[in-house]
Design an enzyme around this catalytic site. Sequence first.
Site, PDB file in Angstrom:
ATOM      1  CB  ILE A 120      -7.295  -4.467   1.223  1.00  0.00           C
ATOM      2  CG1 ILE A 120      -8.295  -3.346   1.053  1.00  0.00           C
ATOM      3  CG2 ILE A 120      -6.796  -4.620   2.667  1.00  0.00           C
ATOM      4  CD1 ILE A 120      -8.080  -2.147   1.903  1.00  0.00           C
ATOM      5  N   PRO A 121      -3.997  -5.584   0.268  1.00  0.00           N
ATOM      6  CG  PRO A 121      -1.768  -4.975   0.537  1.00  0.00           C
ATOM      7  CD  PRO A 121      -3.177  -4.456   0.687  1.00  0.00           C
ATOM      8  CB  CYS A 122      -5.724 -10.169   2.243  1.00  0.00           C
ATOM      9  SG  CYS A 122      -6.577 -10.637   0.743  1.00  0.00           S
ATOM     10  CG  HIS A 123      -1.704 -10.379  -2.427  1.00  0.00           C
ATOM     11  ND1 HIS A 123      -2.621  -9.377  -2.672  1.00  0.00           N
ATOM     12  CD2 HIS A 123      -0.498  -9.865  -2.775  1.00  0.00           C
ATOM     13  CE1 HIS A 123      -1.995  -8.312  -3.155  1.00  0.00           C
ATOM     14  NE2 HIS A 123      -0.703  -8.578  -3.225  1.00  0.00           N
TER      15      HIS A 123
END
Lengths: 188, 255
Positions: B158-161
């Site tokens: 889950i690409p919170c970056h």
Amino acid sequence: MAPEELTQWLARDLDAGFEEVVRTHQHRLFALALGMCGNPHDAEEVAQDTFVRAYRALKRFPPERLEELRLAAWLSRIAVNVVRNRVRSRRPALALLAGAEAEGVEVPERRAGPERTVLARAGVRRLAGLVAALPRAQREAVLLHSVQQLTYAEVAGALNLSEATVRSNVHRGLQALRARAGWLSEVS
Amino acid sequence: MNMVEEALHELSAARAPDGFLERTLRACGLRDSYAKVATPIGDYFVAWRGNRVSAVSRADKGLESFLNWFASEVGRSLEPAEGVPALIRRALLATRGQGLSYDFGQLTEFEQAVLRKTLEIPRGEVRSYGWVAREIGRPGAVRAVGTALRHNPIPLLIPCHRVVRGDGELGNYAGGHPELKKDILKLEGLDLGWLEDLARRHKRFLGSRTTHVFCQPTCSHARRIALDNRVEFSAEQEARAAGYRPCRDCRPVAA
């Protein structure tokens, strides 16, 4: 826990509720599978397969069907079908398994008196084999009624038979077991 | 009671073998397994249940700390597995989580909405916290989006970056040190120097003279605009006044 509490739990939280279903029904269902297969190895496979199918089915259940679900009878019916399908597809005929002794099955020692316990232990080992050797209709009826402890009406529902047929199958099955058990105790 | 009834009674008291409950729950996909995966940016622990990923965590603080964190955050126990399923492993190595299923367990509906929206951000692109808040229909909840992403239990996949501050700063990172956020974005092919330069000059949108569409700078459409046709805008009104409409894919402004 009362059966309706368990189905309410399932309706609220399927995953947590189902864990409790397995916890509650595992031993009874394993015993049923043991009676149908005659050996603990196949019995574990059947019992596990039954729960996996039950879980998949429950995921698609509408809430109103959950409310009226009779878990013990429903699980029994799935287990019966799992065994029937195994026999049909890839397993040798059950008669071949009938001689297999139920080694490694843990039976709690509950009664006083060493002779009775020894007798019962020898009995349950052979019985698993004897039950497995009964004709299918009798075997299923006896196990669901005497081991799974369903009423005649519940057995009839689970097997899709009339209550009268179930009664007669249980009766004839027990009679056959008595005759064979009598023979067993004479030779041992 | 004769012998048959007694033996049937004993049969009904047979016990399922030891470990039957756990094996059965695992077969149903109701137990979490975990394993370690080596990636270009370090080792990670991954937990999954059935075909759903339930947690990803950097392995640098050790197994004990991962197990404790999982027990307190997710509230279930974990069992070691031989390896990670190939699909999950490939997704991790490529930081592409879109094709996988997730187990959001104890998360609130708001937190789940934030994570699902974040999952939609394409690899190599970034969006702002405000964009996520707007997209999930909670435009006032920018800080809450930040908090939800800071507690993202499944970083990398889950690409919170890919969610950054509106002013061009990268902001906090749930998956570890803020420097790591930079490293992952670079690995995904983002030109951070160029992005910082735009932010410094307060340029928020890029438009195309040929299509008259304006985008967020990292939108795949914006990156295809030829240098000669590229226009920079600081504000929505400026772009609209020049006759540009917002991109339908990166949705740079409120509808």
